[in-house]
Design a protein around this motif. Structure first.
Motif, PDB file in Angstrom:
ATOM      1  N   ALA A  83       1.943  -6.537   4.151  1.00 51.58           N
ATOM      2  CA  ALA A  83       0.308  -6.477   5.046  1.00 51.58           C
ATOM      3  C   ALA A  83      -0.632  -6.758   4.016  1.00 51.58           C
ATOM      4  CB  ALA A  83      -0.159  -5.542   5.996  1.00 51.58           C
ATOM      5  N   THR A  84      -0.235  -6.040   2.543  1.00 57.05           N
ATOM      6  CA  THR A  84      -1.296  -6.606   1.308  1.00 57.05           C
ATOM      7  C   THR A  84      -1.144  -8.152   1.423  1.00 57.05           C
ATOM      8  OG1 THR A  84      -0.577  -4.406   1.052  1.00 57.05           O
ATOM      9  CG2 THR A  84      -1.396  -5.498  -1.167  1.00 57.05           C
ATOM     10  N   ALA A  85       0.972  -8.477   0.587  1.00 54.71           N
ATOM     11  CA  ALA A  85       1.340  -9.675   0.285  1.00 54.71           C
ATOM     12  C   ALA A  85       0.438 -11.052   1.215  1.00 54.71           C
ATOM     13  CB  ALA A  85       2.732  -9.706   0.128  1.00 54.71           C
TER      14      ALA A  85
ATOM     15  N   SER B 270       7.621  -4.665  -8.016  1.00 52.49           N
ATOM     16  CA  SER B 270       6.987  -4.084  -7.617  1.00 52.49           C
ATOM     17  C   SER B 270       7.256  -3.740  -5.550  1.00 52.49           C
ATOM     18  CB  SER B 270       5.450  -3.775  -7.705  1.00 52.49           C
ATOM     19  OG  SER B 270       4.859  -5.035  -7.379  1.00 52.49           O
ATOM     20  N   GLY B 271       6.747  -2.800  -4.751  1.00 48.51           N
ATOM     21  CA  GLY B 271       6.777  -3.078  -3.959  1.00 48.51           C
ATOM     22  C   GLY B 271       6.221  -4.561  -3.327  1.00 48.51           C
ATOM     23  N   VAL B 272       5.016  -4.537  -3.279  1.00 47.21           N
ATOM     24  CA  VAL B 272       4.610  -5.793  -3.425  1.00 47.21           C
ATOM     25  C   VAL B 272       4.969  -6.469  -3.769  1.00 47.21           C
ATOM     26  CG1 VAL B 272       2.090  -6.774  -3.009  1.00 47.21           C
ATOM     27  CG2 VAL B 272       2.309  -3.758  -3.039  1.00 47.21           C
TER      28      VAL B 272
ATOM     29  N   THR C  83      -8.617  -4.742  -0.692  1.00 54.60           N
ATOM     30  CA  THR C  83      -7.754  -4.049  -0.508  1.00 54.60           C
ATOM     31  C   THR C  83      -7.964  -3.068   0.701  1.00 54.60           C
ATOM     32  OG1 THR C  83      -9.940  -2.286  -0.253  1.00 54.60           O
ATOM     33  CG2 THR C  83      -8.659  -2.589  -2.476  1.00 54.60           C
ATOM     34  N   LEU C  84      -6.667  -2.908   1.412  1.00 52.05           N
ATOM     35  CA  LEU C  84      -6.253  -2.921   2.484  1.00 52.05           C
ATOM     36  C   LEU C  84      -6.957  -1.596   3.462  1.00 52.05           C
ATOM     37  CD1 LEU C  84      -2.970  -3.822   3.884  1.00 52.05           C
ATOM     38  CD2 LEU C  84      -5.028  -5.079   3.482  1.00 52.05           C
ATOM     39  N   ARG C  85      -6.682  -0.250   2.395  1.00 49.33           N
ATOM     40  CA  ARG C  85      -7.424   0.493   3.077  1.00 49.33           C
ATOM     41  C   ARG C  85      -8.372   1.328   3.301  1.00 49.33           C
ATOM     42  NH1 ARG C  85      -6.621   6.279  -0.431  1.00 49.33           N
ATOM     43  NH2 ARG C  85      -6.075   8.106   0.718  1.00 49.33           N
TER      44      ARG C  85
ATOM     45  N   ARG D   1       8.387   9.496  -9.332  1.00 46.55           N
ATOM     46  CA  ARG D   1       9.311   8.303  -9.806  1.00 46.55           C
ATOM     47  C   ARG D   1       8.717   7.056  -9.775  1.00 46.55           C
ATOM     48  NH1 ARG D   1      14.201   5.575  -7.437  1.00 46.55           N
ATOM     49  NH2 ARG D   1      13.548   4.610  -8.560  1.00 46.55           N
ATOM     50  N   ILE D   2       7.506   6.955  -9.174  1.00 46.33           N
ATOM     51  CA  ILE D   2       6.312   6.146  -8.432  1.00 46.33           C
ATOM     52  C   ILE D   2       5.115   6.145  -9.908  1.00 46.33           C
ATOM     53  CG2 ILE D   2       4.363   5.604  -7.299  1.00 46.33           C
ATOM     54  CD1 ILE D   2       6.700   4.154  -5.851  1.00 46.33           C
ATOM     55  N   GLU D   3       5.339   7.416 -10.289  1.00 45.38           N
ATOM     56  CA  GLU D   3       4.246   7.585 -11.957  1.00 45.38           C
ATOM     57  C   GLU D   3       5.229   6.853 -12.485  1.00 45.38           C
ATOM     58  OE1 GLU D   3       3.069  11.731 -10.966  1.00 45.38           O
ATOM     59  OE2 GLU D   3       1.066  10.921 -11.357  1.00 45.38           O
TER      60      GLU D   3
ATOM     61  N   PHE E 139      12.093   0.020  -8.036  1.00 47.70           N
ATOM     62  CA  PHE E 139      12.305  -1.734  -7.528  1.00 47.70           C
ATOM     63  C   PHE E 139      12.522  -1.564  -6.366  1.00 47.70           C
ATOM     64  CE2 PHE E 139      14.434  -5.704  -6.239  1.00 47.70           C
ATOM     65  CZ  PHE E 139      13.776  -6.674  -7.458  1.00 47.70           C
ATOM     66  N   GLY E 140      11.189  -2.297  -5.634  1.00 49.30           N
ATOM     67  CA  GLY E 140      10.872  -2.337  -4.054  1.00 49.30           C
ATOM     68  C   GLY E 140      10.277  -1.416  -4.068  1.00 49.30           C
ATOM     69  N   LYS E 141      10.765  -0.747  -2.481  1.00 48.69           N
ATOM     70  CA  LYS E 141      10.439   0.757  -2.175  1.00 48.69           C
ATOM     71  C   LYS E 141      10.705   1.943  -2.330  1.00 48.69           C
ATOM     72  CE  LYS E 141       6.696   0.301  -0.114  1.00 48.69           C
ATOM     73  NZ  LYS E 141       5.611   0.511   0.019  1.00 48.69           N
TER      74      LYS E 141
HETATM   75  N1  LIG Z   1      -5.436  -3.376  -2.724  1.00 47.87           N
HETATM   76  C1  LIG Z   1      -4.209  -3.163  -1.791  1.00 47.87           C
HETATM   77  O1  LIG Z   1      -4.981  -3.528  -1.041  1.00 47.87           O
HETATM   78  C2  LIG Z   1      -3.288  -2.995  -2.343  1.00 47.87           C
HETATM   79  C3  LIG Z   1      -2.392  -2.780  -1.431  1.00 47.87           C
HETATM   80  C4  LIG Z   1      -0.574  -1.520  -2.221  1.00 47.87           C
HETATM   81  C5  LIG Z   1      -0.487  -1.930  -3.203  1.00 47.87           C
HETATM   82  N2  LIG Z   1      -1.826  -1.617  -4.466  1.00 47.87           N
HETATM   83  C6  LIG Z   1      -1.371  -2.302  -5.770  1.00 47.87           C
HETATM   84  O2  LIG Z   1      -0.579  -3.179  -5.987  1.00 47.87           O
HETATM   85  C7  LIG Z   1       0.133  -2.789  -7.069  1.00 47.87           C
HETATM   86  C8  LIG Z   1       1.574  -2.828  -6.650  1.00 47.87           C
HETATM   87  O3  LIG Z   1       2.302  -1.768  -5.658  1.00 47.87           O
HETATM   88  P1  LIG Z   1       3.309  -0.998  -5.183  1.00 47.87           P
HETATM   89  O4  LIG Z   1       3.533  -0.128  -4.099  1.00 47.87           O
HETATM   90  O5  LIG Z   1       3.902  -2.421  -4.867  1.00 47.87           O
HETATM   91  O6  LIG Z   1       3.874  -0.779  -6.732  1.00 47.87           O
HETATM   92  P2  LIG Z   1       5.552  -0.307  -7.397  1.00 47.87           P
HETATM   93  O7  LIG Z   1       5.557  -0.330  -6.198  1.00 47.87           O
HETATM   94  O8  LIG Z   1       4.591   1.736  -7.704  1.00 47.87           O
HETATM   95  O9  LIG Z   1       5.678  -0.976  -8.775  1.00 47.87           O
HETATM   96  C9  LIG Z   1       4.723  -0.801  -9.697  1.00 47.87           C
HETATM   97  C10 LIG Z   1       4.953  -1.693 -10.722  1.00 47.87           C
HETATM   98  O10 LIG Z   1       3.753  -1.819 -11.314  1.00 47.87           O
HETATM   99  C11 LIG Z   1       4.947  -1.969 -13.057  1.00 47.87           C
HETATM  100  N3  LIG Z   1       3.566  -1.185 -13.839  1.00 47.87           N
HETATM  101  C12 LIG Z   1       3.194   0.291 -13.805  1.00 47.87           C
HETATM  102  N4  LIG Z   1       2.515   0.449 -14.408  1.00 47.87           N
HETATM  103  C13 LIG Z   1       1.664  -0.809 -15.444  1.00 47.87           C
HETATM  104  C14 LIG Z   1       1.257  -0.530 -16.406  1.00 47.87           C
HETATM  105  N5  LIG Z   1       0.502   0.501 -16.895  1.00 47.87           N
HETATM  106  N6  LIG Z   1       1.367  -2.350 -17.160  1.00 47.87           N
HETATM  107  C15 LIG Z   1       2.112  -3.266 -16.545  1.00 47.87           C
HETATM  108  N7  LIG Z   1       2.885  -2.886 -15.258  1.00 47.87           N
HETATM  109  C16 LIG Z   1       3.088  -1.249 -14.782  1.00 47.87           C
HETATM  110  C17 LIG Z   1       6.103  -0.817 -13.115  1.00 47.87           C
HETATM  111  O11 LIG Z   1       7.193  -2.597 -12.953  1.00 47.87           O
HETATM  112  P3  LIG Z   1       7.123  -3.163 -14.548  1.00 47.87           P
HETATM  113  O12 LIG Z   1       8.818  -2.108 -14.378  1.00 47.87           O
HETATM  114  O13 LIG Z   1       7.949  -4.469 -14.204  1.00 47.87           O
HETATM  115  O14 LIG Z   1       6.204  -2.188 -15.388  1.00 47.87           O
HETATM  116  C18 LIG Z   1       5.724  -0.629 -11.737  1.00 47.87           C
HETATM  117  O15 LIG Z   1       6.932  -0.481 -10.859  1.00 47.87           O
HETATM  118  C19 LIG Z   1      -0.469  -1.331  -7.514  1.00 47.87           C
HETATM  119  O16 LIG Z   1      -1.305  -1.185  -8.864  1.00 47.87           O
HETATM  120  C20 LIG Z   1      -1.436  -0.409  -6.033  1.00 47.87           C
HETATM  121  O17 LIG Z   1      -1.750  -0.013  -6.211  1.00 47.87           O
HETATM  122  C21 LIG Z   1      -2.909  -2.727  -3.830  1.00 47.87           C
END
Ligand SMILES: NC(=O)c1ccc[n+]([C@@H]2O[C@H](COP(=O)([O-])OP(=O)(O)OC[C@H]3O[C@@H](n4cnc5c(N)ncnc54)[C@H](OP(=O)(O)O)[C@@H]3O)[C@@H](O)[C@H]2O)c1
Length: 343
Positions: free
Chosen positions: A127-129, A152-154, A273-275, A326-328, A333-335
């Motif tokens: 949904a986000t992407a 990342s997941g998205v 943002t979706l939330r 792990r998320i932190e 890779f992915g979800k």
């Molecule tokens: N706006 C919205 O509605 C919405 C919805 C969902 C998610 N998001 C945001 O979208 C982003 C991706 O979400 P996700 O759930 O797909 O994330 P994720 O799967 O947790 O992946 C995030 C990736 O970003 C990289 N990363 C982490 N900290 C970093 C930093 N300080 N600088 C540069 N790269 C960093 C890491 O990969 P590398 O190994 O490549 O560094 C990490 O695996 C997050 O910021 C999340 O909060 C936004």
């Protein structure tokens, strides 16, 4: 019911599995879903740290933005959902529990070939992407997109959607292994090492690489999870008419911007943002997703579906703390998905 509960949200905040948690009451056209699996997102981790409180109307201390399960009860007025339906969806909180209550118009069907765990990896990322690339940026065939944090997941969902739309994909990551995996199976055409935003030479190198890949024009769309410290470079590597969609602030909320670049290239800067979206806007997005993207989750004969969930790991709810860690750490890779059935 059992649910994950955030205790003492803040720097020392914990997620603990608790029994005896109240299930929300049904309301007109709502359904009660028995959750089988729920995705873990950075928003959950930020909520545990006290940095991202649940919006009004969402359970204040039960995290979880996405789920997969089956409809266990329907309220008066339901016209679409039936008991027993396999469903997935997004919620503003409360998905990391055995049951949740949601309006029937916010449910998405789970394709029959996907397990609940696979399905739980889809709704938030997809949904986000989809919202960012299609509804916000209007990505078209023949255009190019730069996906930051491509593993990342998205990011992985965005790569797949961009290829489905006929766009060229460039992706960055700080981790070479993620770039290789994204290129091998998830639609990344041009992998680039993510720059350190504090190193001007690395930022200049990224801009030069993107220009070389796009015959000097720049990319049409940047899907930006980085924010502040990448803002200047991202506007400089956009093509005339380019769109920047900010979805994450991994590199800060504040940055510098040369507005003459924005003017000269007629750029559009957006964020989403979706939330926090109200029900009506959430339904509009999900209707568009159903109409324009969900078909791609179907398999064609023995071929894999064009759009697939990307599951890094499934963990039992008992191991939620490990999933959050792990998320932190940022090494997924992915979800990551929590399942009531795993263990
Ligand atoms: N706006 C919205 O509605 C919405 C919805 C969902 C998610 N998001 C945001 O979208 C982003 C991706 O979400 P996700 O759930 O797909 O994330 P994720 O799967 O947790 O992946 C995030 C990736 O970003 C990289 N990363 C982490 N900290 C970093 C930093 N300080 N600088 C540069 N790269 C960093 C890491 O990969 P590398 O190994 O490549 O560094 C990490 O695996 C997050 O910021 C999340 O909060 C936004």
């Amino acid at each position: 019911m059992r649910a994950l509960v955030i205790e003492e949200a803040g720097p020392e905040g914990r997620v603990v599995l608790r029994g005896g948690v109240q299930v929300a009451p049904l309301y007109r056209r709502a359904v009660r879903v028995q959750v089988v699996a729920a995705g873990v997102n950075r928003a959950d981790v930020l909520q545990r740290r006290g940095l991202y409180p649940a919006p009004a109307g969402a359970p204040p201390d039960i995290p979880g933005l996405e789920f997969a399960g089956w409809v266990e009860a329907v309220a008066e007025g339901c016209a679409r959902a039936q008991v027993g339906d396999r469903v997935m969806g997004i919620v503003p909180g409360g998905a990391q529990a055995e049951f949740l209550v949601i309006h029937e118009d916010e449910l998405l069907p789970i394709p029959s070939h996907l397990s609940f765990e696979e399905a739980a990896a889809l709704p938030e990322a997809l949904a986000t992407a989809f919202d960012a690339l299609d509804l916000q940026a209007g990505l078209r065939a023949g255009e190019s997109v730069l996906v930051t944090a491509a593993g990342s997941g998205v990011g992985v969902a965005a790569l797949q959607l961009a290829r489905l739309a006929g766009a060229q994909t460039i992706g960055t990551s700080r981790t070479l292994d993620k770039l290789e995996r994204a290129q091998a199976g998830w639609g990344l055409q041009h992998p680039l090492r993510a720059p350190n935003p504090n190193t001007p030479e690395e930022l200049e190198a990224l801009i030069a690489q993107v220009m070389a890949l796009t015959e000097g024009r720049g990319v049409d769309v940047v899907l930006d999870f980085m924010g502040g410290r990448m803002l200047d470079a991202h506007t400089r590597l956009l093509a005339p008419g380019g769109r920047l969609v900010t979805l994450g602030l991994l590199q800060g909320a504040r940055g510098q911007l040369d507005l003459s670049v924005v003017m000269a290239k007629r750029l559009r800067l957006m964020g989403s943002t979706l939330r926090s979206r109200p029900h009506a806007e959430r339904v509009r997005l999900l209707d568009a997703l159903r109409a324009r993207a969900l078909y791609a989750l179907r398999r064609q004969g023995h071929q894999p579906a064009p759009l697939r969930p990307c599951l890094d790991q499934v963990l039992p709810f008992d191991d939620a703390a490990a999933a959050y860690a792990r998320i932190e750490q940022g090494d997924t890779f992915g979800k990551l998905v929590l399942s009531w059935g795993a263990g």
